[in-house]
Write a protein that holds these residues in place. Structure first.
Motif, mmCIF file in Angstrom:
data_model
loop_
_atom_site.group_PDB
_atom_site.id
_atom_site.type_symbol
_atom_site.label_atom_id
_atom_site.label_comp_id
_atom_site.label_asym_id
_atom_site.label_seq_id
_atom_site.Cartn_x
_atom_site.Cartn_y
_atom_site.Cartn_z
ATOM 1 N N LEU A 55 5.736 13.074 5.161
ATOM 2 C CA LEU A 55 4.507 14.441 6.632
ATOM 3 C C LEU A 55 4.978 14.352 7.708
ATOM 4 N N ASP A 56 5.435 12.795 8.329
ATOM 5 C CA ASP A 56 5.595 12.857 9.622
ATOM 6 C C ASP A 56 4.354 12.749 10.333
ATOM 7 N N TRP A 57 2.927 12.182 9.537
ATOM 8 C CA TRP A 57 1.706 12.686 10.415
ATOM 9 C C TRP A 57 2.176 10.747 10.731
ATOM 10 N N SER A 58 1.144 10.305 11.748
ATOM 11 C CA SER A 58 1.115 9.242 12.569
ATOM 12 C C SER A 58 -0.140 8.841 11.691
ATOM 13 N N LEU A 59 -0.254 7.157 11.301
ATOM 14 C CA LEU A 59 -0.729 6.184 10.625
ATOM 15 C C LEU A 59 -1.641 5.180 10.887
ATOM 16 N N HIS A 60 -2.446 4.823 11.337
ATOM 17 C CA HIS A 60 -2.907 3.422 11.511
ATOM 18 C C HIS A 60 -3.304 2.883 10.066
ATOM 19 N N ILE A 61 -2.426 1.486 9.990
ATOM 20 C CA ILE A 61 -3.581 0.755 8.779
ATOM 21 C C ILE A 61 -4.115 -0.353 9.217
ATOM 22 N N GLY A 62 -5.279 -0.364 8.655
ATOM 23 C CA GLY A 62 -6.392 -1.210 9.313
ATOM 24 C C GLY A 62 -6.275 -2.643 8.497
ATOM 25 N N GLU A 63 -6.715 -2.883 8.385
ATOM 26 C CA GLU A 63 -7.061 -4.627 7.899
ATOM 27 C C GLU A 63 -7.595 -4.553 6.374
ATOM 28 N N THR A 64 -7.030 -5.247 5.401
ATOM 29 C CA THR A 64 -7.295 -4.916 4.205
ATOM 30 C C THR A 64 -8.625 -5.777 3.785
ATOM 31 N N LEU A 65 -8.999 -4.473 2.853
ATOM 32 C CA LEU A 65 -10.991 -4.879 2.380
ATOM 33 C C LEU A 65 -10.677 -5.168 1.086
ATOM 34 N N ARG A 66 -12.217 -5.791 0.353
ATOM 35 C CA ARG A 66 -12.227 -6.588 -1.204
ATOM 36 C C ARG A 66 -12.556 -5.605 -1.653
ATOM 37 N N ASP A 67 -12.129 -4.842 -2.688
ATOM 38 C CA ASP A 67 -13.661 -4.369 -3.574
ATOM 39 C C ASP A 67 -14.207 -5.133 -4.799
ATOM 40 N N ILE A 68 -15.466 -4.842 -4.678
ATOM 41 C CA ILE A 68 -15.827 -5.601 -5.909
ATOM 42 C C ILE A 68 -15.817 -5.116 -7.750
ATOM 43 N N ASP A 69 -14.249 -5.246 -7.845
ATOM 44 C CA ASP A 69 -13.912 -4.656 -9.687
ATOM 45 C C ASP A 69 -14.606 -5.869 -10.664
ATOM 46 N N GLU A 70 -13.977 -7.003 -10.510
ATOM 47 C CA GLU A 70 -13.890 -8.038 -11.780
ATOM 48 C C GLU A 70 -15.241 -8.968 -11.006
ATOM 49 N N PRO A 71 -14.976 -9.770 -12.677
ATOM 50 C CA PRO A 71 -16.308 -10.777 -12.326
ATOM 51 C C PRO A 71 -15.944 -11.959 -10.846
ATOM 52 N N ALA A 72 -15.106 -12.188 -11.215
ATOM 53 C CA ALA A 72 -14.064 -13.345 -9.716
ATOM 54 C C ALA A 72 -14.741 -12.363 -8.235
#
Length: 193
Positions: free
Chosen positions: A166-183
């Motif tokens: 789309l030719d938009w400016s994008l900032h990518i922040g840090e990768t975070l962790r979801d709580i989805d699996e037993p581990a």
């Protein structure tokens, strides 16, 4: 002011956090989902960036009112992309779309995302599983929510590719962790009271 829209399922046993049921049982998984939902609402309110909306998947058995200061809306019908688009279009930019399964997405990170969004068209906090924990938008385009293989490891990458197309400016922040699996339960630690 930046609206925070929390996308979540009602914490009903057997209907939410089903991948955690082998470790916690249906009631335990629902209780954890409830705690994470309340925590997310509290952190969103504490970020003080704008109105907070809890957009819940429809479930007739859930009648609990949201925390004070949080507006309750329904996700409605369709796949996740349809529901996200409807919420984004209704709310209008600037907005932060978040889930309720990432305790690392605290008031500090939400405030920083809203600040960063002032200088770009889109902001993305990827999740370790390939999805995203936060999508911030200053502009809207339905292509960000259509023909996406939701709940796969390609969601964040595909979303970023579409933002760039789309030719938009994008900032990518840090990768975070979801709580989805037993581990993932070991990650909770102090991040969730």
């Amino acid at each position: 002011m930046t609206r925070i829209v929390i996308f979540a399922k009602a914490p009903v046993p057997g209907q939410v956090k089903t991948r955690l049921i082998p470790a916690l049982g249906a009631d335990g998984a629902a209780e954890l989902a409830h705690r994470m939902l309340l925590h997310t609402c509290q952190e969103a309110l504490a970020a003080k960036v704008g109105p907070v909306e809890l957009c819940l998947a429809d479930h007739p058995g859930w009648t609990e009112a949201p925390p004070a200061g949080v507006t309750l809306t329904a996700q409605g019908e369709g796949d996740l992309g349809d529901r996200l688009w409807r919420a984004a279009e209704r709310s209008g930019p600037p907005l932060l779309l978040i889930g309720a399964d990432c305790p690392e997405l605290d008031r500090r990170r939400l405030g920083a995302a809203a600040d960063r969004l002032r200088g770009c068209d889109a902001f993305l906090h990827p999740a370790e599983d390939g999805g995203y924990a936060l999508l911030g938008l200053n502009r809207l385009d339905r292509s960000l929510f259509t023909s996406i293989a939701w709940s796969t490891g390609t969601v964040a990458r595909k979303t970023a590719e579409r933002i760039e197309a789309l030719d938009w400016s994008l900032h990518i922040g840090e990768t975070l962790r979801d709580i989805d699996e037993p581990a993932d339960l070991a990650l909770l630690g102090a991040s969730l009271p």
